[in-house]
Design an enzyme around this catalytic site. Structure first.
Site, mmCIF file in Angstrom:
data_model
loop_
_atom_site.group_PDB
_atom_site.id
_atom_site.type_symbol
_atom_site.label_atom_id
_atom_site.label_comp_id
_atom_site.label_asym_id
_atom_site.label_seq_id
_atom_site.Cartn_x
_atom_site.Cartn_y
_atom_site.Cartn_z
ATOM 1 N N ASP A 69 53.937 41.772 35.836
ATOM 2 C CA ASP A 69 52.878 43.171 35.466
ATOM 3 C C ASP A 69 53.153 44.295 36.973
ATOM 4 O OD1 ASP A 69 51.507 42.367 37.954
ATOM 5 O OD2 ASP A 69 50.080 41.662 36.112
ATOM 6 N N ASN A 141 37.711 38.710 36.739
ATOM 7 C CA ASN A 141 37.270 38.668 35.601
ATOM 8 C C ASN A 141 37.790 37.869 34.871
ATOM 9 O OD1 ASN A 141 39.208 40.524 35.279
ATOM 10 N ND2 ASN A 141 38.535 41.958 34.218
ATOM 11 N N GLU A 148 43.307 42.014 30.063
ATOM 12 C CA GLU A 148 42.046 41.828 30.755
ATOM 13 C C GLU A 148 41.331 40.786 29.916
ATOM 14 O OE1 GLU A 148 40.963 42.675 33.020
ATOM 15 O OE2 GLU A 148 42.226 44.558 34.004
#
Length: 262
Positions: A69, A141, A148
């Site tokens: 990324d 997370n 995400e």
């Protein structure tokens, strides 16, 4: 999925390095392709690979590196842009040639240009013959790359908004939280799953909940790293703290012991 639990972070990094080298030894083409993650999780792994090079057990001169990324909006050469990070933390450590490092171009100015950059990156990976081994970390997370929670399980390289938690977690690399970019270009979960081997390394108790949810919870977009369960050749290397939430720990340890001697 192979889950290896080591006493501490250094031993976890050594096991991850061994899994990477084993996968590269079985590369599909003449020039191996190594997928590279950033962040703190793989740093020990890169140092372990550097030691393998110094000892003559590995050579990355002909290897291609492919980043997971890149931030959107940082100018070329920014010290926290992932090209610069990988030049410091990988190329200079293991001897990977900078011209063989591919990183998505997040410096372009508008959405159309970013979408073209994402498509170009997918084409670049395909032109290299695909990724032989993809190194991964995991976010607190459960994110994988910058996918995400809520990311499509079959997603490809694209523009994504970073969650508030990810930006807070990454603020340590910037002057302050407001300086962390809001968006990124990231390989999608589907892109990651195309790699022939996945090697995830996670250490510390701050990753324990995410690791347990990813490895033993349901396959769900709410925990992007749960796609590890879907891949036929995944190696997960943990220290004791990161493994603290695993319910099936005894089975993983028994499996890692291998077949009994005859």
């Amino acid at each position: 999925m192979e889950v290896l639990v080591a006493p501490g972070p250094e031993q976890a990094a050594e096991r991850a390095a061994a899994a990477v080298l084993d996968g590269l030894a079985r590369a599909a083409g003449p020039a191996p392709v190594l997928g590279l993650a950033t962040g703190s999780s793989p740093l020990g792994l890169y140092r372990a690979l550097g030691r393998a090079v110094a000892q003559g057990r590995a050579d990355f001169a002909d290897t291609h590196g492919v980043a997971l990324d890149e931030y959107v909006g940082l100018p070329p050469g920014h010290p926290e842009g992932y090209r610069q990070v990988l030049l410091r933390e990988v190329c200079s450590v293991v001897g990977l040639a900078p011209e063989r490092l591919a990183v998505p171009d997040g410096s372009v100015a508008d959405l159309d240009a970013l979408e073209r950059a994402a498509a170009d990156y997918e084409a670049r990976i395909a032109a290299l013959g695909g990724v032989d081994v993809q190194i991964l970390g995991i976010g607190a997370n459960g994110h994988l790359g910058f996918n995400e929670p809520g990311s499509a399980l079959a997603s490809r390289t694209r523009v994504k908004r970073l969650s508030a938690r990810t930006r807070r977690d990454n603020a340590r690399f910037f002057p302050g939280a407001d300086d962390v970019p809001t968006h990124c270009l990231t390989q999608g979960l589907g892109t990651i799953l195309d790699a022939r081997r996945l090697v995830l390394v996670a250490t510390g108790d701050g990753k324990a909940d995410a690791v347990a949810a990813a490895l033993e919870g349901p396959l769900t977009a709410s925990v992007p790293a749960s796609v590890l369960q879907w891949h036929p050749d995944t190696v997960v290397c943990l220290d004791e703290d990161a493994a603290a939430g695993l319910r099936n720990r005894q089975y993983y340890d028994d499996s890692a012991a291998g077949l009994p001697e005859s």
